[in-house]
Design a protein around this motif. Structure first.
Motif, PDB file in Angstrom:
ATOM      1  N   PRO A   1     -11.916  -5.519   6.178  1.00 30.92           N
ATOM      2  CA  PRO A   1     -10.910  -4.600   5.619  1.00 30.92           C
ATOM      3  C   PRO A   1      -9.827  -5.238   4.771  1.00 30.92           C
ATOM      4  O   PRO A   1      -9.154  -4.536   4.011  1.00 30.92           O
ATOM      5  N   HIS A   2      -9.610  -6.555   4.870  1.00 32.09           N
ATOM      6  CA  HIS A   2      -8.423  -7.129   4.230  1.00 32.09           C
ATOM      7  C   HIS A   2      -8.469  -7.084   2.701  1.00 32.09           C
ATOM      8  O   HIS A   2      -7.436  -7.213   2.052  1.00 32.09           O
ATOM      9  N   GLY A   3      -9.651  -6.880   2.118  1.00 33.60           N
ATOM     10  CA  GLY A   3      -9.730  -6.788   0.661  1.00 33.60           C
ATOM     11  C   GLY A   3      -9.454  -5.401   0.116  1.00 33.60           C
ATOM     12  O   GLY A   3      -9.344  -5.215  -1.097  1.00 33.60           O
ATOM     13  N   LEU A   4      -9.320  -4.423   1.006  1.00 28.95           N
ATOM     14  CA  LEU A   4      -9.172  -3.025   0.588  1.00 28.95           C
ATOM     15  C   LEU A   4      -7.718  -2.586   0.606  1.00 28.95           C
ATOM     16  O   LEU A   4      -6.969  -2.912   1.530  1.00 28.95           O
ATOM     17  N   CYS A   5      -7.323  -1.838  -0.412  1.00 30.29           N
ATOM     18  CA  CYS A   5      -5.982  -1.249  -0.404  1.00 30.29           C
ATOM     19  C   CYS A   5      -6.007   0.105  -1.102  1.00 30.29           C
ATOM     20  O   CYS A   5      -6.835   0.351  -1.985  1.00 30.29           O
TER      21      CYS A   5
ATOM     22  N   MET B   1       0.840  -1.183   0.000  1.00 33.35           N
ATOM     23  CA  MET B   1       0.000   0.000   0.000  1.00 33.35           C
ATOM     24  C   MET B   1       0.883   1.244   0.000  1.00 33.35           C
ATOM     25  O   MET B   1       1.666   1.458   0.919  1.00 33.35           O
ATOM     26  N   PRO B   2       0.787   2.082  -1.027  1.00 27.73           N
ATOM     27  CA  PRO B   2       1.632   3.273  -1.084  1.00 27.73           C
ATOM     28  C   PRO B   2       1.123   4.360  -0.146  1.00 27.73           C
ATOM     29  O   PRO B   2      -0.075   4.475   0.113  1.00 27.73           O
ATOM     30  N   ALA B   3       2.033   5.155   0.360  1.00 27.27           N
ATOM     31  CA  ALA B   3       1.662   6.284   1.209  1.00 27.27           C
ATOM     32  C   ALA B   3       2.771   7.319   1.143  1.00 27.27           C
ATOM     33  O   ALA B   3       3.935   6.983   0.911  1.00 27.27           O
ATOM     34  N   GLU B   4       2.397   8.567   1.326  1.00 25.51           N
ATOM     35  CA  GLU B   4       3.360   9.658   1.319  1.00 25.51           C
ATOM     36  C   GLU B   4       3.371  10.333   2.682  1.00 25.51           C
ATOM     37  O   GLU B   4       2.354  10.366   3.378  1.00 25.51           O
ATOM     38  N   ALA B   5       4.516  10.866   3.044  1.00 24.12           N
ATOM     39  CA  ALA B   5       4.662  11.628   4.283  1.00 24.12           C
ATOM     40  C   ALA B   5       5.639  12.764   4.027  1.00 24.12           C
ATOM     41  O   ALA B   5       6.436  12.709   3.085  1.00 24.12           O
TER      42      ALA B   5
END
Length: 217
Positions: free
Chosen positions: A177-181, A1-5
């Protein structure tokens, strides 16, 4: 899962590779920094966002693929994808999504909303300027009931107009939730420009291999 900070630093770096390596050195092994880049002062990892793309995976087959069990919801009942696509169109545009989230009013617009199949794997992808808590999972839950032909696609605008979470609960409960990304985050173009006189982005340290010997015995 990509994320920015983002973070502020009082130091001026000529090279960001050391920062990149140091960050990965202190993070747990299941979290990795893929890129470190300088940013202009106006950039904010949250408030510069223009849209986000989420994807929910459903494995639609009587027997669950063991390699998908941690990443996809299992639906043994055959789903009617055409009905789900028809229902998804009602989510398009600007609406009050109060009925689909445990939060206050939201008039942000999902666009596009796509249901596509890859064999037994069904993927529901939605892009929007923002989402409320559990909004995507609640929308998917309703689409599942429509795909099972338990309720018609026309129920979507009825629930939207009700603005009542209890109205949705009559027909569907939130999917796990495990199917969501999170697939991607899109930012304002003018906030992505690099500052002047800044070091280049770091994608991880690179090394040159000049010779490689493979002895055989």
């Amino acid at each position: 899962m990509p994320a920015e900070a983002h973070f502020l630093t009082p130091f001026k770096y000529e090279c960001l590779e050391g920062v990149h390596t140091a960050l990965n050195g202190v993070l747990p092994p299941d979290i990795r920094v893929r890129e470190v880049s300088p940013a202009i002062p106006e950039f904010h990892a949250r408030f510069s966002v223009t849209s986000k793309v989420y994807r929910y995976k459903i494995y639609n087959d009587p027997v669950m693929d063991p390699f998908q069990r941690y990443y996809a919801y299992h639906s043994a009942y055959k789903l009617k994808a055409s009905a789900m696509r028809e229902a998804a169109q009602h989510f398009m545009g600007s609406h009050d999504f109060s009925a689909f989230a445990n939060a206050s009013r939201n008039d942000r617009a999902p666009n596009p909303f796509v249901v596509f199949l890859q064999g037994a794997l069904m993927q529901i992808e939605v892009e929007g300027s923002g989402f409320l808590y559990r909004q995507v999972r609640n929308m998917v839950a309703l689409l599942l009931q429509i795909g099972r032909e338990a309720i018609p696609p026309s129920i979507v605008p009825v629930i939207l107009e009700s603005r009542d979470r209890k109205e949705l609960a009559k027909h569907a409960l939130s999917v796990p939730p495990h199917g969501l990304c999170l697939v991607s985050v899109n930012y304002r173009e003018d906030h992505l420009r690099l500052p002047s006189d800044c070091p280049p982005p770091s994608f991880g340290r690179t090394h040159t291999v000049s010779k490689c010997k493979l002895p055989f015995y």
